[in-house]
Design a protein around this motif. Structure first.
Motif, PDB file in Angstrom:
ATOM      1  N   UNK A  44      56.197  65.006   0.541  1.00  0.00           N
ATOM      2  CA  UNK A  44      55.570  65.287   1.833  1.00  0.00           C
ATOM      3  C   UNK A  44      54.976  64.015   2.439  1.00  0.00           C
ATOM      4  N   UNK A  45      54.290  63.213   1.609  1.00  0.00           N
ATOM      5  CA  UNK A  45      53.695  61.973   2.114  1.00  0.00           C
ATOM      6  C   UNK A  45      54.799  60.998   2.539  1.00  0.00           C
ATOM      7  N   UNK A  98      57.761  61.736   3.566  1.00  0.00           N
ATOM      8  CA  UNK A  98      58.428  62.164   4.789  1.00  0.00           C
ATOM      9  C   UNK A  98      57.572  61.857   6.002  1.00  0.00           C
ATOM     10  N   UNK A  99      56.253  61.911   5.840  1.00  0.00           N
ATOM     11  CA  UNK A  99      55.385  61.582   6.973  1.00  0.00           C
ATOM     12  C   UNK A  99      55.423  60.101   7.301  1.00  0.00           C
ATOM     13  N   UNK A 100      55.479  59.256   6.253  1.00  0.00           N
ATOM     14  CA  UNK A 100      55.606  57.829   6.527  1.00  0.00           C
ATOM     15  C   UNK A 100      56.949  57.546   7.190  1.00  0.00           C
ATOM     16  N   UNK A 107      58.615  59.646   9.150  1.00  0.00           N
ATOM     17  CA  UNK A 107      58.489  60.060  10.547  1.00  0.00           C
ATOM     18  C   UNK A 107      57.726  58.996  11.339  1.00  0.00           C
ATOM     19  N   UNK A 108      56.638  58.499  10.754  1.00  0.00           N
ATOM     20  CA  UNK A 108      55.842  57.486  11.441  1.00  0.00           C
ATOM     21  C   UNK A 108      56.693  56.265  11.761  1.00  0.00           C
ATOM     22  N   UNK A 114      60.033  56.064  12.102  1.00  0.00           N
ATOM     23  CA  UNK A 114      61.047  56.326  13.128  1.00  0.00           C
ATOM     24  C   UNK A 114      60.444  56.488  14.511  1.00  0.00           C
ATOM     25  N   UNK A 115      59.296  57.164  14.562  1.00  0.00           N
ATOM     26  CA  UNK A 115      58.696  57.453  15.873  1.00  0.00           C
ATOM     27  C   UNK A 115      58.159  56.178  16.519  1.00  0.00           C
ATOM     28  N   UNK A 116      57.610  55.276  15.704  1.00  0.00           N
ATOM     29  CA  UNK A 116      56.986  54.081  16.269  1.00  0.00           C
ATOM     30  C   UNK A 116      57.969  52.921  16.420  1.00  0.00           C
ATOM     31  N   UNK A 117      59.153  53.029  15.787  1.00  0.00           N
ATOM     32  CA  UNK A 117      60.143  51.959  15.891  1.00  0.00           C
ATOM     33  C   UNK A 117      60.650  51.867  17.325  1.00  0.00           C
ATOM     34  N   UNK A 118      60.675  50.655  17.911  1.00  0.00           N
ATOM     35  CA  UNK A 118      61.066  50.535  19.325  1.00  0.00           C
ATOM     36  C   UNK A 118      62.473  51.065  19.608  1.00  0.00           C
ATOM     37  N   UNK A 128      64.065  53.539  17.970  1.00  0.00           N
ATOM     38  CA  UNK A 128      64.234  54.944  17.576  1.00  0.00           C
ATOM     39  C   UNK A 128      65.468  55.127  16.676  1.00  0.00           C
ATOM     40  N   UNK A 151      61.738  63.925   3.598  1.00  0.00           N
ATOM     41  CA  UNK A 151      62.126  62.939   4.613  1.00  0.00           C
ATOM     42  C   UNK A 151      63.411  63.260   5.381  1.00  0.00           C
ATOM     43  N   UNK A 152      63.282  63.434   6.697  1.00  0.00           N
ATOM     44  CA  UNK A 152      64.433  63.475   7.582  1.00  0.00           C
ATOM     45  C   UNK A 152      65.318  64.683   7.519  1.00  0.00           C
ATOM     46  N   UNK A 185      48.039  61.760  12.155  1.00  0.00           N
ATOM     47  CA  UNK A 185      49.371  62.342  11.963  1.00  0.00           C
ATOM     48  C   UNK A 185      49.715  63.282  13.120  1.00  0.00           C
ATOM     49  N   UNK A 230      50.950  61.085  15.800  1.00  0.00           N
ATOM     50  CA  UNK A 230      52.341  60.702  15.552  1.00  0.00           C
ATOM     51  C   UNK A 230      53.293  61.825  15.941  1.00  0.00           C
ATOM     52  N   UNK A 235      59.193  61.157  22.350  1.00  0.00           N
ATOM     53  CA  UNK A 235      60.245  60.135  22.264  1.00  0.00           C
ATOM     54  C   UNK A 235      61.595  60.665  21.814  1.00  0.00           C
ATOM     55  N   UNK A 239      61.837  67.561  13.763  1.00  0.00           N
ATOM     56  CA  UNK A 239      61.629  66.687  12.598  1.00  0.00           C
ATOM     57  C   UNK A 239      60.234  66.074  12.644  1.00  0.00           C
ATOM     58  N   UNK A 264      56.906  68.016  10.085  1.00  0.00           N
ATOM     59  CA  UNK A 264      56.350  67.260   8.955  1.00  0.00           C
ATOM     60  C   UNK A 264      54.967  66.717   9.261  1.00  0.00           C
ATOM     61  N   UNK A 318      51.236  67.795   7.216  1.00  0.00           N
ATOM     62  CA  UNK A 318      50.314  66.910   6.504  1.00  0.00           C
ATOM     63  C   UNK A 318      49.032  66.709   7.324  1.00  0.00           C
TER      64      UNK A 318
END
Lengths: 165, 125
Positions: free
Chosen positions: A75-76, A78-80, A82-83, A85-89, A91, A121-122, B16, B19, B26, B35, B39, B43
């Protein structure tokens, strides 16, 4: 046998929820809660509860505890993910739906597997048909069913097979 | 002291949620938005609730129940939403490559009487 187990686990589950809700405890409340939980667990429908699929051997319980930790780690992660992918310029996504197979037979095992896949994750479980799960994968690494099965299902199935077949 | 730690844990949970919100804005279509939404909110809620539990130890039992219910139900609802989104994939402009589910559906629609899982269904010709 499986009916007795489903009823006993149903009773324990209901009573635990009651005790956690009523903390701090006193005897009257605890006894009243136990009686009501017992009545509910004796109702006809509770025998059909998927809780009966849970195995209660010491090994299965130990693996259940280990599974909780595996799940939290996933779970942790997958959250990292997501973080990232979402913050990557740019995408970085490349979504698709892949088909994977499961060896699990019991409803409870499949429920837990589908839920675990959704929170890792994903991947999101979209549909289940027979032994096949259809998974939305945000970045398809390998569309081949066997490779996808190993990548997505393998880690959880190992534990869930011991816990609830 | 417990108040500060609890507030900090809740703050990470709130991050979170942020995010998840950025992800919703986005991502290009419903399936990908899910997705991020599923998630990060799971959390996020867990951390937020445990933060409250640390600040007020009396609530820890109740917080634990909430966490269990969220972990059990959040993926189920997102599964239902994902299924609905896939059924409407053309209307929402979802780009999926490969799409094993649509392939199998097309095969069933084409009159293949075998189960969706079997690759080599026998044609009666």
């Amino acid at each position: 046998m499986i009916m007795i187990k489903a009823r006993a686990l149903g009773f324990l589950g209901l009573w635990t929820v009651w005790l956690l809700l009523t903390a701090p405890w006193n005897t009257q409340e605890a006894v009243a809660g136990a009686l009501v939980a017992l009545l509910i667990s004796l109702l006809p429908f509770s025998a059909a509860s998927p809780l009966g699929d849970l195995k209660l051997s010491p090994k299965a319980l130990a693996w259940l505890v280990a599974y909780v930790f595996v799940f939290i780690k996933a779970l942790v992660q997958s959250n990292l993910d997501v973080a990232f992918r979402v913050l990557h310029p740019k995408l970085p996504i490349d979504p698709g739906i892949v088909k994977v197979k499961t060896r699990l037979k019991t409803p409870l095992g499949r429920l837990l597997l589908a839920n675990s896949i959704t929170l890792t994750p994903g991947t999101i479980t979209v549909e289940m048909r027979g032994d096949d799960l259809y998974i939305h994968w945000i970045k398809v690494a390998d569309p081949d069913p066997e490779a996808a099965t190993a990548a997505i299902v393998g880690n959880f199935e190992k534990y869930l097979e011991v816990i609830c077949g | 002291m417990a108040g500060i730690i609890g507030a900090f844990v809740s703050l990470i949970g709130a991050l979170f949620f942020l995010l998840a919100a950025i992800g919703l804005l986005r991502m290009p279509d419903a399936l990908n938005r899910m997705q991020a939404g599923t998630k990060a909110t799971t959390l996020g809620s867990i951390l937020f609730l445990f933060g409250i539990g640390i600040m007020q130890p009396d609530y820890l039992g109740r917080v634990f129940i909430l966490v269990v219910f969220i972990v059990l139900t959040n993926p189920v609802s997102s599964n239902a939403l994902a299924r609905a989104a896939h059924a409407n994939r053309k209307r929402i402009g979802a780009v999926l490559s490969p799409d094993a589910l649509a392939d199998d559906e097309a095969r069933i629609a084409a009159g293949d009487r075998g189960t969706a899982g079997t690759k080599e269904a026998t044609h009666g010709a």
